[in-house]
Design an enzyme around this catalytic site. Sequence first.
Site, PDB file in Angstrom:
ATOM      1  N   ARG A  81      20.135 -63.798  33.856  1.00 13.33           N
ATOM      2  CA  ARG A  81      21.526 -63.345  33.984  1.00 13.33           C
ATOM      3  C   ARG A  81      21.676 -61.893  33.530  1.00 13.33           C
ATOM      4  O   ARG A  81      22.376 -61.101  34.153  1.00 13.33           O
ATOM      5  CB  ARG A  81      22.443 -64.254  33.153  1.00 13.33           C
ATOM      6  CG  ARG A  81      23.911 -63.889  33.241  1.00 13.33           C
ATOM      7  CD  ARG A  81      24.758 -64.816  32.387  1.00 13.33           C
ATOM      8  NE  ARG A  81      24.656 -66.197  32.830  1.00 13.33           N
ATOM      9  CZ  ARG A  81      25.395 -66.726  33.808  1.00 13.33           C
ATOM     10  NH1 ARG A  81      26.304 -65.992  34.422  1.00 13.33           N
ATOM     11  NH2 ARG A  81      25.252 -67.978  34.162  1.00 13.33           N
ATOM     12  N   GLY A 127      34.976 -67.598  27.716  1.00 14.39           N
ATOM     13  CA  GLY A 127      35.147 -69.007  28.060  1.00 14.39           C
ATOM     14  C   GLY A 127      35.389 -69.213  29.544  1.00 14.39           C
ATOM     15  O   GLY A 127      35.385 -68.266  30.331  1.00 14.39           O
ATOM     16  N   HIS A 149      43.135 -67.762  39.066  1.00 16.27           N
ATOM     17  CA  HIS A 149      42.696 -69.151  39.093  1.00 16.27           C
ATOM     18  C   HIS A 149      43.801 -70.005  39.731  1.00 16.27           C
ATOM     19  O   HIS A 149      44.981 -69.815  39.409  1.00 16.27           O
ATOM     20  CB  HIS A 149      42.403 -69.637  37.667  1.00 16.27           C
ATOM     21  CG  HIS A 149      41.908 -71.031  37.629  1.00 16.27           C
ATOM     22  ND1 HIS A 149      40.607 -71.377  37.966  1.00 16.27           N
ATOM     23  CD2 HIS A 149      42.538 -72.202  37.346  1.00 16.27           C
ATOM     24  CE1 HIS A 149      40.464 -72.684  37.868  1.00 16.27           C
ATOM     25  NE2 HIS A 149      41.624 -73.204  37.491  1.00 16.27           N
TER      26      HIS A 149
HETATM   27  C1  GRF Z   1      41.102 -68.504  44.957  1.00 18.13           C
HETATM   28  O1  GRF Z   1      41.687 -69.766  45.073  1.00 18.13           O
HETATM   29  C2  GRF Z   1      41.077 -68.044  43.527  1.00 18.13           C
HETATM   30  O2  GRF Z   1      42.171 -68.514  42.797  1.00 18.13           O
HETATM   31  C3  GRF Z   1      39.815 -68.670  43.019  1.00 18.13           C
HETATM   32  O3  GRF Z   1      38.894 -68.580  44.081  1.00 18.13           O
HETATM   33  C4  GRF Z   1      39.623 -68.539  45.304  1.00 18.13           C
HETATM   34  C5  GRF Z   1      39.187 -67.292  46.008  1.00 18.13           C
HETATM   35  O4  GRF Z   1      39.766 -67.195  47.285  1.00 18.13           O
HETATM   36  N1  GRF Z   1      39.345 -68.012  41.831  1.00 18.13           N
HETATM   37  P1  GRF Z   1      39.594 -65.870  48.124  1.00 18.13           P
HETATM   38  O5  GRF Z   1      38.081 -65.660  48.256  1.00 18.13           O
HETATM   39  O6  GRF Z   1      40.229 -64.758  47.373  1.00 18.13           O
HETATM   40  O7  GRF Z   1      40.227 -66.130  49.437  1.00 18.13           O
END
Ligand code: GRF
Length: 216
Positions: free
Chosen positions: A65, A143, A109
Amino acid sequence: MTRLGVLLSGRGSNFLALHDAARRGELPAEIALVAGNVAGAPGLERARERGLPVAVLPHRGEHDRASHEAKLIGALRRAGVEWVCLAGYMRLLSPDFLAAFPCRVVNIHPSLLPAFPGLDAQAQALAHGVKITGCTVHLVDAGLDSGPIVLQRAVEVLDGDTPETLAARILEQEHLAYPEAMGRLLTRRWEIHGRRLIFLPAPAAPPPVAAAAPVS
Ligand code: GRF
């Protein structure tokens, strides 16, 4: 103009929402680099179509990583990136990466955190039976989806929803939330109080300067 780096692994619709807002002048930022860890990610192709600088840095084949992240940090620094926006980037970032951009890494998210962190947040919400879910823009810490919250938008869960229909309605809100949250972070003063990210009131405007009396 603040220089943003976007990290993505897939579709890239949130990246497009950020870029559209910047192009419309609604976000005082420019996208200096779109970087991805998956060579064929549609989001990277959209970035190329828009003439943006793209870096493909696959994590597979990397020793560990740390070596992958060192390359990522190098690419972001060379592009002059000041803030990093995660937009569907499917890798956890180490404390070392976060230390390279302290309090300047942001994620979106698809749930109202702290409910339903991790994968398949929309399906988690449906399975739990909540009536309201939504999306959260937050600063990234070490986290899983756990950093200070910048902004949230709520979405009603309908009885007939499937994970797909719910995800589509949440995504519409994501595309509003991410540019709005970045706009606030870039244009307002803010502080972290414990877990809370607080936007401070704008300083009072200085009193108008009295016009100088004409010298006779
Ligand atoms: C979205 O639902 C975001 O909330 C999550 O991953 C998805 C990405 O979608 N973290 P996109 O690639 O931006 O269309």
